[in-house]
Design a protein around this motif. Structure first.
Motif, PDB file in Angstrom:
ATOM      1  N   GLY A  59       0.852  -1.184   0.000  1.00  0.00           N
ATOM      2  CA  GLY A  59       0.000   0.000   0.000  1.00  0.00           C
ATOM      3  C   GLY A  59       0.885   1.229   0.000  1.00  0.00           C
ATOM      4  O   GLY A  59       2.089   1.138   0.246  1.00  0.00           O
TER       5      GLY A  59
ATOM      6  N   VAL B 145      -3.714  -5.136  -1.305  1.00  0.00           N
ATOM      7  CA  VAL B 145      -3.353  -3.710  -1.278  1.00  0.00           C
ATOM      8  C   VAL B 145      -4.203  -2.992  -0.232  1.00  0.00           C
ATOM      9  O   VAL B 145      -5.430  -3.110  -0.225  1.00  0.00           O
ATOM     10  CB  VAL B 145      -3.548  -3.056  -2.668  1.00  0.00           C
TER      11      VAL B 145
ATOM     12  N   LYS C 181      -0.714   0.128   6.351  1.00  0.00           N
ATOM     13  CA  LYS C 181      -0.244  -1.262   6.208  1.00  0.00           C
ATOM     14  C   LYS C 181       0.101  -1.871   7.566  1.00  0.00           C
ATOM     15  O   LYS C 181      -0.211  -3.031   7.827  1.00  0.00           O
ATOM     16  CB  LYS C 181       0.987  -1.323   5.294  1.00  0.00           C
TER      17      LYS C 181
ATOM     18  N   ASP D 140      -5.474   0.471   0.763  1.00  0.00           N
ATOM     19  CA  ASP D 140      -5.675   1.710   0.012  1.00  0.00           C
ATOM     20  C   ASP D 140      -6.264   2.781   0.932  1.00  0.00           C
ATOM     21  O   ASP D 140      -7.061   2.478   1.816  1.00  0.00           O
ATOM     22  CB  ASP D 140      -6.622   1.436  -1.164  1.00  0.00           C
TER      23      ASP D 140
ATOM     24  N   ARG E 155      -1.466   5.220  -7.129  1.00  0.00           N
ATOM     25  CA  ARG E 155      -2.529   4.398  -6.558  1.00  0.00           C
ATOM     26  C   ARG E 155      -3.030   3.397  -7.606  1.00  0.00           C
ATOM     27  O   ARG E 155      -3.267   2.222  -7.304  1.00  0.00           O
ATOM     28  CB  ARG E 155      -3.648   5.363  -6.155  1.00  0.00           C
TER      29      ARG E 155
ATOM     30  N   ALA F 168      -0.733   4.547   4.343  1.00  0.00           N
ATOM     31  CA  ALA F 168      -2.068   4.024   4.003  1.00  0.00           C
ATOM     32  C   ALA F 168      -2.636   3.185   5.142  1.00  0.00           C
ATOM     33  O   ALA F 168      -3.845   2.974   5.228  1.00  0.00           O
ATOM     34  CB  ALA F 168      -2.009   3.197   2.722  1.00  0.00           C
TER      35      ALA F 168
ATOM     36  N   ARG G  39      -0.649   0.459  -8.091  1.00  0.00           N
ATOM     37  CA  ARG G  39      -0.750  -0.498  -6.981  1.00  0.00           C
ATOM     38  C   ARG G  39      -2.012  -1.332  -7.113  1.00  0.00           C
ATOM     39  O   ARG G  39      -1.985  -2.549  -6.959  1.00  0.00           O
ATOM     40  CB  ARG G  39      -0.760   0.240  -5.635  1.00  0.00           C
TER      41      ARG G  39
ATOM     42  N   VAL H 105      -8.311  -5.890  -1.976  1.00  0.00           N
ATOM     43  CA  VAL H 105      -8.093  -4.501  -1.546  1.00  0.00           C
ATOM     44  C   VAL H 105      -8.820  -4.268  -0.226  1.00  0.00           C
ATOM     45  O   VAL H 105      -9.978  -4.672  -0.062  1.00  0.00           O
ATOM     46  CB  VAL H 105      -8.626  -3.493  -2.601  1.00  0.00           C
TER      47      VAL H 105
END
Length: 201
Positions: free
Chosen positions: A10, A133, A16, A135, A166, A14, A169, A176
């Motif tokens: 990410g 990911v 993570k 986000d 973005r 963000a 990714r 997500v």
């Protein structure tokens, strides 16, 4: 060995780390690229010696540790310097992450890799079974960076701009998680994914 490995990535700030912590609370081994990155540049390591060769001894603190703040300023000011650092550290980090995931005792393992997209994605990490990911809206990343690191608005802009977009990714993602500041929603998403990954593994 964990035969099933999820790559977690990410953008900067963000969330993570928060997502990683929640998987760990469910008993999942998380191999963290930031931890691996510190290990491969520890005093006495080959990685640190190569960094000093390239950047000079001014990149060290008085106790021989890497001066991360000074190095960060250098690499965010120059794409060439950032690539030089990555060429030194990324292969060693990849190997340490893979080994940690292989040795994990949990049903599956997570490799938390902030720069997965920038580092070549699945091409450089062919042993990842899925990519998750984390986000967050760019404005929220920006605000978190300034709050967390005490970054200036300009440095926060540079740090976000230095990373993959973005869209790049999200193009890698199998899954997500949107982390826009709702902890209960985040927990529910992590639990849903954990159940799915246990089935896949």
């Amino acid at each position: 060995m964990s035969q099933f490995v999820v790559g977690l990535t990410g953008g900067v700030a963000a969330g993570k780390s928060e997502v990683s912590r929640r998987f760990e609370a469910l008993g999942i081994v998380v191999a963290d690229a930031d931890v691996a990155a510190r290990a491969v540049v520890a005093p006495g390591s080959e990685g640190l010696a190569r960094i000093v060769d390239h950047f000079g001894s001014g990149i060290l603190l008085a106790d021989g540790q890497l001066d991360r703040a000074a190095l960060r300023e250098r690499i965010f000011a120059s794409a060439q310097e950032r690539q030089a650092l990555e060429a030194i550290t990324h292969p060693a980090i990849r190997e340490l992450l893979r080994r940690t995931c292989e040795e994990a005792g949990s049903p599956y393992a997570i490799a938390a890799i902030p720069l997965l997209t920038e580092a070549g994605g699945r091409q450089q990490y062919p042993w990842l079974n899925r990519i998750l990911v984390v986000d967050a809206p760019a404005a929220l990343q920006h605000a978190r960076l300034m709050l967390r690191d005490g970054s200036t608005a300009e440095l926060a802009d540079r740090m976000i701009a230095a990373q993959a977009s973005r869209e790049e990714r999200l193009a890698l993602a199998d899954d997500v998680v949107v982390n826009d500041g709702h902890p209960e929603q985040l927990q529910a998403e992590v639990e849903r994914l954990d159940a799915a990954y246990r089935l896949m593994a």
